[in-house]
Scaffold this active site. Structure first.
Site, PDB file in Angstrom:
ATOM      1  N   SER A 134      16.464  -9.437 -18.063  1.00 34.36           N
ATOM      2  CA  SER A 134      16.844  -9.194 -16.677  1.00 34.36           C
ATOM      3  C   SER A 134      18.329  -8.894 -16.658  1.00 34.36           C
ATOM      4  O   SER A 134      19.067  -9.329 -17.547  1.00 34.36           O
ATOM      5  CB  SER A 134      16.576 -10.433 -15.808  1.00 34.36           C
ATOM      6  OG  SER A 134      17.105 -10.276 -14.502  1.00 34.36           O
ATOM      7  N   TYR A 148      18.078 -19.269 -12.444  1.00 33.06           N
ATOM      8  CA  TYR A 148      17.340 -18.168 -13.076  1.00 33.06           C
ATOM      9  C   TYR A 148      18.229 -17.459 -14.088  1.00 33.06           C
ATOM     10  O   TYR A 148      17.805 -17.164 -15.214  1.00 33.06           O
ATOM     11  CB  TYR A 148      16.876 -17.203 -11.984  1.00 33.06           C
ATOM     12  CG  TYR A 148      16.102 -16.008 -12.488  1.00 33.06           C
ATOM     13  CD1 TYR A 148      14.818 -16.141 -12.992  1.00 33.06           C
ATOM     14  CD2 TYR A 148      16.651 -14.723 -12.426  1.00 33.06           C
ATOM     15  CE1 TYR A 148      14.094 -15.033 -13.429  1.00 33.06           C
ATOM     16  CE2 TYR A 148      15.945 -13.613 -12.856  1.00 33.06           C
ATOM     17  CZ  TYR A 148      14.662 -13.772 -13.361  1.00 33.06           C
ATOM     18  OH  TYR A 148      13.962 -12.678 -13.794  1.00 33.06           O
TER      19      TYR A 148
END
Length: 231
Positions: A134, A148
């Site tokens: 990501s 996250y």
């Protein structure tokens, strides 16, 4: 499809990016082993299309999935670590249980799964490991992305650590770092699903990486749908 066709394992393949990767690679001539925590909505009857149970929180399921893939297909040429979980907790809000869950799925599970597949990847002609990380593995954009991002920074570090471990082999490892992608995971974000990166965009990059020779070693591929100063 020939029994000499390369074999790829794709985790989190029951929907979203993982399902798109599996479809694209199968159409390109790969034998595909899908690792799914839940059954895909559709389970087409196809040659060289294997669906196995895989739960990122269950290390035994990683071992069983690898063993079943090798039993059916005879080996493993590539592994795509795609399974992941989202958290919107800040680093001040997250409790220990949430930390453990997110780190277990996003960072620990890819490491343990790769360890199980590693001997077969080394035996392959040119083994590949691609992790869908990501852009959150490269920067922190908001308080709610803090936890996250911690897990994705760890996932990114895993890929770079793996690259060092594979230096004496023909195995190559790459992290793909997309921003928002038009999947269920991004559905709660305030973005236009038609404007952001599409799953098919990511799959084209995955296919390119898997088909490159070992002489082209790519560490990471950041992907975003807009210009961003920090990337």
């Amino acid at each position: 499809m020939s029994n000499d066709a390369p074999v790829v394992m794709v985790s989190g393949a029951n929907r979203g990016i993982g399902a798109a990767i599996a479809e694209t690679l199968h159409a390109a001539g790969w034998r595909v082993s899908l690792g799914c925590r839940t059954e895909p909505a559709e389970r087409p009857e196809r040659n060289d299309w294997l669906v196995c149970h895989y739960d990122a929180l269950d290390s035994q399921s990683a071992r069983s999935w690898v063993e079943e893939t090798v039993r059916v297909f005879g080996g493993i040429d590539a592994l795509v670590n795609n399974a992941g979980v989202l958290s919107r907790a800040s680093v001040l809000e997250a409790d220990g249980n949430e930390f453990d869950r997110v780190m277990a799925v996003n960072a620990k599970a890819p490491m343990l799964l790769t360890q199980q597949a590693w001997p077969h990847l080394v035996d392959a002609r040119q083994g590949k490991v691609v992790s869908i990380v990501s852009l959150s593995g490269k920067r922190v954009r908001s308080p709610g992305s803090g936890l996250y991002a911690m897990s994705k920074f760890a996932a990114q570090a895993f890929v770079h650590g793996l690259r060092h471990c594979s230096a004496e082999t023909r195995v190559r490892a790459t992290a793909i770092c997309p921003g928002f992608v038009a999947t269920d995971m991004a559905a709660g974000a305030d973005v236009d699903a038609e404007e952001v990166t599409q799953p098919e965009d990511v799959t084209r990059i995955v296919r390119l990486l898997l088909e490159l020779p070992p002489s082209a070693s790519i560490a990471e591929v950041p992907v975003n749908w807009r210009i961003e100063d920090t990337v």
